[in-house]
Motif scaffolding. Structure first.
Motif, PDB file in Angstrom:
ATOM      1  N   ARG A  98      43.651 -10.481 110.239  1.00  0.00           N
ATOM      2  CA  ARG A  98      44.647  -9.580 110.541  1.00  0.00           C
ATOM      3  C   ARG A  98      44.165  -8.627 111.715  1.00  0.00           C
ATOM      4  O   ARG A  98      42.989  -8.409 111.944  1.00  0.00           O
ATOM      5  CB  ARG A  98      45.488  -8.864 109.413  1.00  0.00           C
ATOM      6  N   ASP A  99      45.111  -8.209 112.533  1.00  0.00           N
ATOM      7  CA  ASP A  99      44.792  -7.365 113.621  1.00  0.00           C
ATOM      8  C   ASP A  99      44.349  -5.864 112.852  1.00  0.00           C
ATOM      9  O   ASP A  99      45.117  -5.580 111.934  1.00  0.00           O
ATOM     10  CB  ASP A  99      45.996  -7.100 114.575  1.00  0.00           C
ATOM     11  N   GLY A 100      43.699  -5.119 113.647  1.00  0.00           N
ATOM     12  CA  GLY A 100      43.369  -3.787 113.186  1.00  0.00           C
ATOM     13  C   GLY A 100      42.062  -3.773 112.599  1.00  0.00           C
ATOM     14  O   GLY A 100      41.480  -4.494 112.109  1.00  0.00           O
ATOM     15  N   VAL A 101      41.745  -2.495 112.470  1.00  0.00           N
ATOM     16  CA  VAL A 101      40.555  -1.949 111.397  1.00  0.00           C
ATOM     17  C   VAL A 101      40.579  -2.232 110.260  1.00  0.00           C
ATOM     18  O   VAL A 101      41.935  -2.349 109.601  1.00  0.00           O
ATOM     19  CB  VAL A 101      40.313  -0.335 111.906  1.00  0.00           C
ATOM     20  N   VAL A 102      39.562  -2.445 109.404  1.00  0.00           N
ATOM     21  CA  VAL A 102      39.274  -2.525 108.015  1.00  0.00           C
ATOM     22  C   VAL A 102      40.220  -1.427 107.269  1.00  0.00           C
ATOM     23  O   VAL A 102      41.098  -2.018 106.266  1.00  0.00           O
ATOM     24  CB  VAL A 102      37.999  -2.910 107.359  1.00  0.00           C
ATOM     25  N   SER A 156      40.163  -4.758 117.692  1.00  0.00           N
ATOM     26  CA  SER A 156      39.756  -4.821 116.319  1.00  0.00           C
ATOM     27  C   SER A 156      40.440  -5.604 115.513  1.00  0.00           C
ATOM     28  O   SER A 156      41.797  -5.808 115.473  1.00  0.00           O
ATOM     29  CB  SER A 156      39.796  -3.397 115.631  1.00  0.00           C
ATOM     30  N   HIS A 157      39.748  -6.460 114.516  1.00  0.00           N
ATOM     31  CA  HIS A 157      40.287  -7.441 113.702  1.00  0.00           C
ATOM     32  C   HIS A 157      39.681  -7.408 112.222  1.00  0.00           C
ATOM     33  O   HIS A 157      38.367  -7.153 112.293  1.00  0.00           O
ATOM     34  CB  HIS A 157      40.273  -9.034 114.180  1.00  0.00           C
ATOM     35  N   THR A 158      40.331  -7.692 111.364  1.00  0.00           N
ATOM     36  CA  THR A 158      39.717  -7.522 109.867  1.00  0.00           C
ATOM     37  C   THR A 158      39.719  -8.869 109.272  1.00  0.00           C
ATOM     38  O   THR A 158      40.811  -9.634 109.452  1.00  0.00           O
ATOM     39  CB  THR A 158      40.605  -6.707 109.047  1.00  0.00           C
ATOM     40  N   PHE A 159      38.638  -9.426 108.909  1.00  0.00           N
ATOM     41  CA  PHE A 159      38.551 -10.842 108.411  1.00  0.00           C
ATOM     42  C   PHE A 159      38.420 -10.545 106.780  1.00  0.00           C
ATOM     43  O   PHE A 159      37.827  -9.676 106.264  1.00  0.00           O
ATOM     44  CB  PHE A 159      37.021 -11.458 108.763  1.00  0.00           C
ATOM     45  N   PHE A 160      38.911 -11.781 106.136  1.00  0.00           N
ATOM     46  CA  PHE A 160      38.794 -11.922 104.878  1.00  0.00           C
ATOM     47  C   PHE A 160      38.283 -13.422 104.554  1.00  0.00           C
ATOM     48  O   PHE A 160      39.001 -14.396 104.942  1.00  0.00           O
ATOM     49  CB  PHE A 160      40.073 -11.786 104.077  1.00  0.00           C
ATOM     50  N   PHE A 161      36.846 -13.574 103.854  1.00  0.00           N
ATOM     51  CA  PHE A 161      36.398 -15.024 103.630  1.00  0.00           C
ATOM     52  C   PHE A 161      36.510 -14.971 102.235  1.00  0.00           C
ATOM     53  O   PHE A 161      36.008 -14.181 101.539  1.00  0.00           O
ATOM     54  CB  PHE A 161      34.827 -14.864 104.203  1.00  0.00           C
ATOM     55  N   THR A 162      36.676 -15.945 101.842  1.00  0.00           N
ATOM     56  CA  THR A 162      36.720 -16.607 100.296  1.00  0.00           C
ATOM     57  C   THR A 162      36.183 -17.914 100.158  1.00  0.00           C
ATOM     58  O   THR A 162      36.501 -18.867 101.004  1.00  0.00           O
ATOM     59  CB  THR A 162      38.030 -16.313  99.760  1.00  0.00           C
ATOM     60  N   GLY A 163      35.374 -18.181  99.086  1.00  0.00           N
ATOM     61  CA  GLY A 163      34.698 -19.313  98.974  1.00  0.00           C
ATOM     62  C   GLY A 163      35.737 -20.354  97.949  1.00  0.00           C
ATOM     63  O   GLY A 163      36.650 -19.845  97.349  1.00  0.00           O
ATOM     64  N   PRO A 164      34.995 -21.439  97.679  1.00  0.00           N
ATOM     65  CA  PRO A 164      35.839 -22.292  96.613  1.00  0.00           C
ATOM     66  C   PRO A 164      35.832 -21.715  95.111  1.00  0.00           C
ATOM     67  O   PRO A 164      34.839 -20.757  95.019  1.00  0.00           O
ATOM     68  CB  PRO A 164      34.903 -23.604  96.425  1.00  0.00           C
TER      69      PRO A 164
END
Length: 400
Positions: free
Chosen positions: A141-145, A179-187
Motif C-alpha cells: 500500500r502507499d504511505g509510511v508503515v 513511501s510504500h508499506t509491504f506485507f510479506f506472508t509465507g505458506p
C-alpha cells in the motif's frame, strides 16, 4: 634404566605413576565432555511459539555454503548491479538485500520501503525466507508503515514456494517515488515467514541510492490488516529477511496540456530528462515527432517550432532548455486556422533520443495521445431566409 631413558625422552614419566595416570585420564575426560556440552544448542522459540530448529544462526556477513542460493549472494545491506548486456540505455538491474540471518518468525511481516529514485522502479524478482512450502503472497500500500496496518492494500505478487529457507521468485510490478508499506506472508503453517529480531522500529535495515528498507513489525496475520487497528503489528521491531531486484524505471510522458490559443503544448515527464545517457544535454525539437491529423478541419498542417522551458508564453521570450527539465513547452507552428477537429500527437523520435539521469531511455511507444486543437475559426452563417411578408429574417448557424 632403559625405561627411565624412554620416559625422559617422551616426557611421559608420570604415566608410570598409577595415581598421576588416574588424574591425567580424569582431566582428559573432563575436557572432552565440557567441549561436547558447550555445543549443545539452546532451545529458542519463534514469535508464533514454534521451537527454532537446533541449527547455527548465521551472522549478517556469513553464508550458509550448503545452500545453492548463496552462490553470488550480496552481503546484507549491499547492492549488485548488472547491465545485462544492454549498453544502449544503461537500464540497470539492481538487487538490495537485508539479511537472511533469521532468529524468529510468524505469519508475516510489515515493513516500509522508500523509493528514492525520482523515476520509480520496476520490481522484477523477490527473495524471502520461508518456513513452509506452498503459496506465498506480497501486498503493498502507499504511505509510511504508521501505527496500524491500515487499508488500501494491493496484492502485487503470489508464488508457489517449493522449498524452505531462502527462496526467490519472479514478479513484475512498479513502485513510484515515495513511501510504500509491504506485507510479506509465507505458506500456511508454523513460522510461515522467517525474519530477524531488530534493534529499533524505523532503523534502516538496508539502503542504496534508489531504495531504503526499514525495520518493521512481525505479525501473526496472513492477510494485511486482518486484525483491526494497531493490533496487526504484533512483534516489534523485526527485520524482513529478503531481497528486492529491480530495474530503474524509464522516463515516461505523464501528461500534456494544450494552450487555449493552440500556440504551445506543455509536456510533463515522470522525471528529469536529457538527450544523452550521461545525465546531460538539452532536448531539441528533433528528439520528438509530431503527427498531425486534419480530420476534415480547416488547418492543414502542424509542426514543432521549438522546445523551451515553460517560463513564458511568448516563444521568443521563453528560456532555452538546459537539460534536466520535467516540464517542456513545445511551441507549435500551425498552417491554417484550426476548427476544433484537428489533432496532434507527440512521441519520442526513437528509443534512444530521451534519457533520465540514470541513463534509462524513454520508450519510443510513449505518447501524448491525440490532442484536439481548439476551435479558432469562429461562428459562420450557413443560410439566411426572409419571410414572405418581410416581417422576419431567419439566420441559420452550422454550430451552436
Amino acid at each position: 634404566m632403559q625405561n627411565n631413558q624412554f620416559e625422559k625422552i617422551l616426557g611421559l614419566r608420570f604415566l608410570f605413576n598409577p595415581m598421576k595416570k588416574f588424574l591425567f585420564i580424569i582431566t582428559l575426560f573432563s575436557l572432552v565432555f565440557s567441549s561436547l556440552w558447550a555445543q549443545t544448542p539452546v532451545r529458542r522459540y519463534y514469535d508464533d511459539g514454534t521451537p527454532i530448529l537446533d541449527m547455527p544462526i548465521l551472522g549478517p556477513n556469513q553464508k550458509n555454503l550448503s545452500a545453492s542460493k548463496n552462490n553470488g549472494v550480496i552481503n546484507a545491506g549491499s547492492e549488485s548491479n548488472s547491465s545485462g548486456g544492454d549498453f544502449t540505455n544503461k537500464k540497470e538491474v539492481v538487487t538490495l538485500e537485508t539479511t537472511f540471518a533469521n532468529n524468529n518468525g510468524s505469519g508475516g511481516i510489515y515493513f516500509q520501503v522508500d523509493v528514492l529514485n525520482a523515476s520509480g522502479i520496476t520490481v522484477t524478482s523477490l527473495e524471502g525466507n520461508f518456513g513452509n512450502t506452498g503459496t506465498a503472497q506480497v501486498f503493498v500500500r502507499d504511505g509510511v508503515v504508521g501505527s496500524d496496518a491500515g487499508t488500501g492494500w494491493t496484492e502485487v505478487a503470489s508464488a508457489t514456494i517449493s522449498g524452505t529457507g531462502r527462496q526467490s521468485y519472479n514478479v513484475n510490478f512498479s513502485l513510484a517515488a515515495g513511501s510504500h508499506t509491504f506485507f510479506f506472508t509465507g505458506p500456511p503453517g508454523s513460522e510461515n515467514y522467517r525474519y530477524t529480531n531488530g534493534t529499533a522500529l524505523g532503523n534502516v535495515a538496508a539502503e542504496n541510492s534508489d531504495l531504503k528498507i526499514y525495520e518493521g513489525h512481525g505479525s501473526f496475520n496472513t492477510t494485511p490488516g486482518a486484525t483491526p487497528g494497531a493490533n496487526s503489528y504484533h512483534y516489534t521491531p523485526r527485520i524482513w529477511n529478503g531481497s528486492i531486484t529491480y530495474d530503474e524505471s524509464s522516463p515516461t510522458i505523464s501528461s500534456a496540456a494544450l494552450a487555449a490559443d493552440n500556440s504551445y503544448i506543455d509536456l510533463t515527464m515522470s522525471s528529469a530528462v536529457y538527450n544523452t545517457t550521461g545525465g546531460s544535454g538539452a532536448l531539441e525539437a528533433a528528439d520528438f515527432t509530431l503527427t498531425f491529423a486534419q480530420n476534415s478541419g480547416s488547418a492543414t498542417a502542424a509542426s514543432i517550432s521549438s522546445v523551451k522551458q515553460n517560463d513564458n508564453t511568448a516563444e521568443a521570450s521563453a528560456t532555452a532548455l538546459a537539460g534536466g527539465e520535467t516540464v517542456i513547452r513545445f511551441f507549435l507552428s500551425i498552417t491554417g486556422t484550426p476548427s476544433g477537429v484537428e489533432t496532434i500527437t507527440i512521441t519520442p523520435a526513437n528509443g534512444s533520443s530521451i534519457y533520465n539521469a540514470a541513463g534509462a531511455a524513454m520508450a519510443s511507444s510513449q505518447t501524448t495521445g491525440a490532442k484536439t486543437l481548439n476551435d479558432k475559426v469562429g461562428p459562420s452563417i450557413s443560410s439566411v431566409s426572409l419571410q414572405s411578408d418581410n416581417a422576419k429574417i431567419a439566420v441559420t448557424f452550422p454550430e451552436a
